[in-house]
Design an enzyme around this catalytic site. Structure first.
Site, mmCIF file in Angstrom:
data_model
loop_
_atom_site.group_PDB
_atom_site.id
_atom_site.type_symbol
_atom_site.label_atom_id
_atom_site.label_comp_id
_atom_site.label_asym_id
_atom_site.label_seq_id
_atom_site.Cartn_x
_atom_site.Cartn_y
_atom_site.Cartn_z
ATOM 1 N N LYS A 53 0.831 -1.209 0.000
ATOM 2 C CA LYS A 53 0.000 0.000 0.000
ATOM 3 C C LYS A 53 0.867 1.261 0.000
ATOM 4 O O LYS A 53 0.628 2.191 -0.770
ATOM 5 C CB LYS A 53 -0.935 -0.023 1.221
ATOM 6 C CG LYS A 53 -2.016 -1.088 1.091
ATOM 7 C CD LYS A 53 -2.809 -1.317 2.365
ATOM 8 C CE LYS A 53 -3.807 -2.453 2.167
ATOM 9 N NZ LYS A 53 -4.577 -2.797 3.374
ATOM 10 N N GLN A 97 -4.468 -1.053 9.665
ATOM 11 C CA GLN A 97 -4.449 -2.383 9.060
ATOM 12 C C GLN A 97 -5.156 -3.400 9.967
ATOM 13 O O GLN A 97 -4.860 -3.504 11.153
ATOM 14 C CB GLN A 97 -2.996 -2.819 8.803
ATOM 15 C CG GLN A 97 -2.859 -4.142 8.088
ATOM 16 C CD GLN A 97 -3.437 -4.141 6.664
ATOM 17 O OE1 GLN A 97 -3.309 -3.165 5.934
ATOM 18 N NE2 GLN A 97 -4.068 -5.227 6.285
ATOM 19 N N ASP A 120 -10.371 3.585 3.874
ATOM 20 C CA ASP A 120 -10.820 2.197 3.729
ATOM 21 C C ASP A 120 -12.338 2.090 3.629
ATOM 22 O O ASP A 120 -12.870 1.034 3.287
ATOM 23 C CB ASP A 120 -10.358 1.390 4.952
ATOM 24 C CG ASP A 120 -9.233 0.423 4.611
ATOM 25 O OD1 ASP A 120 -9.030 0.131 3.422
ATOM 26 O OD2 ASP A 120 -8.566 -0.042 5.558
#
Ligand code: NDP
Length: 292
Positions: A53, A97, A120
């Protein structure tokens, strides 16, 4: 018939290139989009994912910061850190995460993220907007799948889409995005009776289960578009999806490979969401617009 492979890697590269152009425009206007990634603990798979990422951000010209914290970080400290990122003007997107180590409440941490920086798309505000069909930061994996379908010219409206998996990060938002796009959606899960009987009805079949090659040829409608979200590591170290690609290919019309299918799209959409967040803050682009 042999299914055409949908090249997620190539499409992700296109989306990253588009993002790079948007970043140049932002930089010219004095904004460098930035993504803060928070990794708690030592999970090896998570380490690989966050590396991918941050590397993609750098490739597209964004700033990215990887903040690592020990697995025994107290909940309050993690939430305080997220709030610090919320008020940092250099940060446009925040990603914590998942999964978090045992003892940490992922939901509480996600809810601490400013919805305008929720790259996200997991925060209740963005989930709610998705459910009512409004603009939002959509979860990157299902949003990437929608982009693939669009790019492939797959007609979603009126199609019967079958989603296997009902997780908050993949299955449910996938079903909602397909529904919003006009598909008739059936969601299957571990309690579903006669799974093959249902999956065989799918014009579009999305597998997001986490069980290696569980979707076999007899579960697929001839000509279906098969999207394999699964990432499973086999004992020999190789990756495979939830779909038996070799077996299913003669039945399906299109299929995503693993690796090189949905995975790269997830990362590309994360970058795109972060750029969108920066554009919104900078007042670039029509309000609420979504360029990608
Ligand atoms: P979860 O474990 O959270 O969810 C799995 C879902 O599959 C659950 O809803 C579960 O049902 C269902 N399920 C389990 N067994 C069966 C079965 N035998 N028949 C039907 N349904 C079943 O996983 P995620 O949604 O987080 O991830 C799914 C897969 O996608 C994983 O392989 C993961 O690694 C991968 N992934 C890939 C990404 C990418 O970028 N390509 C991103 C995120 C995930 P129930 O709810 O009843 O337990």
């Amino acid at each position: 018939m042999t299914a055409t492979r949908i090249d997620g890697k190539a499409l992700a590269a296109e989306i990253l290139a588009e993002s790079a152009v948007r970043v140049s425009r932002l930089r010219a206007a004095g904004t460098i989009p930035g993504l803060a990634v928070v990794l708690v603990g030592e999970d090896p798979a998570s380490k690989v994912y966050v590396k991918g990422k941050t590397a993609a951000c750098e490739k597209a010209g964004l700033n990215s910061w990887l903040h690592t914290m020990p697995a025994d970080t107290p909940q309050e400290r993690l939430i305080a850190f997220v709030k610090q990122l919320n008020s940092d003007p250099a940060v446009h997107g925040i990603l914590v995460q998942l999964p978090l180590p045992k003892g940490l409440d992922a939901r509480a941490v996600i809810e601490a993220i400013d919805p305008a920086k929720d790259a996200d798309g997991f925060n209740y505000v963005n989930v709610g907007a998705l459910v009512v069909g409004e603009e939002a930061f959509y979860p990157c994996t299902p949003w990437g799948v929608m982009k693939m379908l669009e790019h492939e010219g797959v007609k979603v409206e009126g199609a019967h889409a079958v989603v296997i998996g009902r997780s908050t990060i993949v299955g449910k938002p996938m079903a909602m995005l397909l529904l919003n796009a006009g598909a008739t959606v059936t969601v299957c899960h571990s309690k579903t009776q006669d799974l093959p009987g249902i999956t065989r009805q799918g014009d579009i079949l999305v597998a997001a289960v986490g069980r290696p090659r569980m979707v076999t040829a007899d579960m697929v409608k001839p000509g279906a578009v098969v999207i394999d979200v699964g990432i499973n590591r086999l004992p020999d170290g190789k990756l495979c999806g939830d779909v038996d690609t070799e077996g299913v290919s003669p039945v399906a019309s299109r299929i995503t490979p693993v690796p090189g299918g949905v995975g790269p799209m997830t990362i590309a959409m994360l970058v795109a969401n972060t750029v969108t967040a920066a554009e919104r803050r900078a007042g670039i682009g029509a309000p609420g617009s979504r360029i990608t």
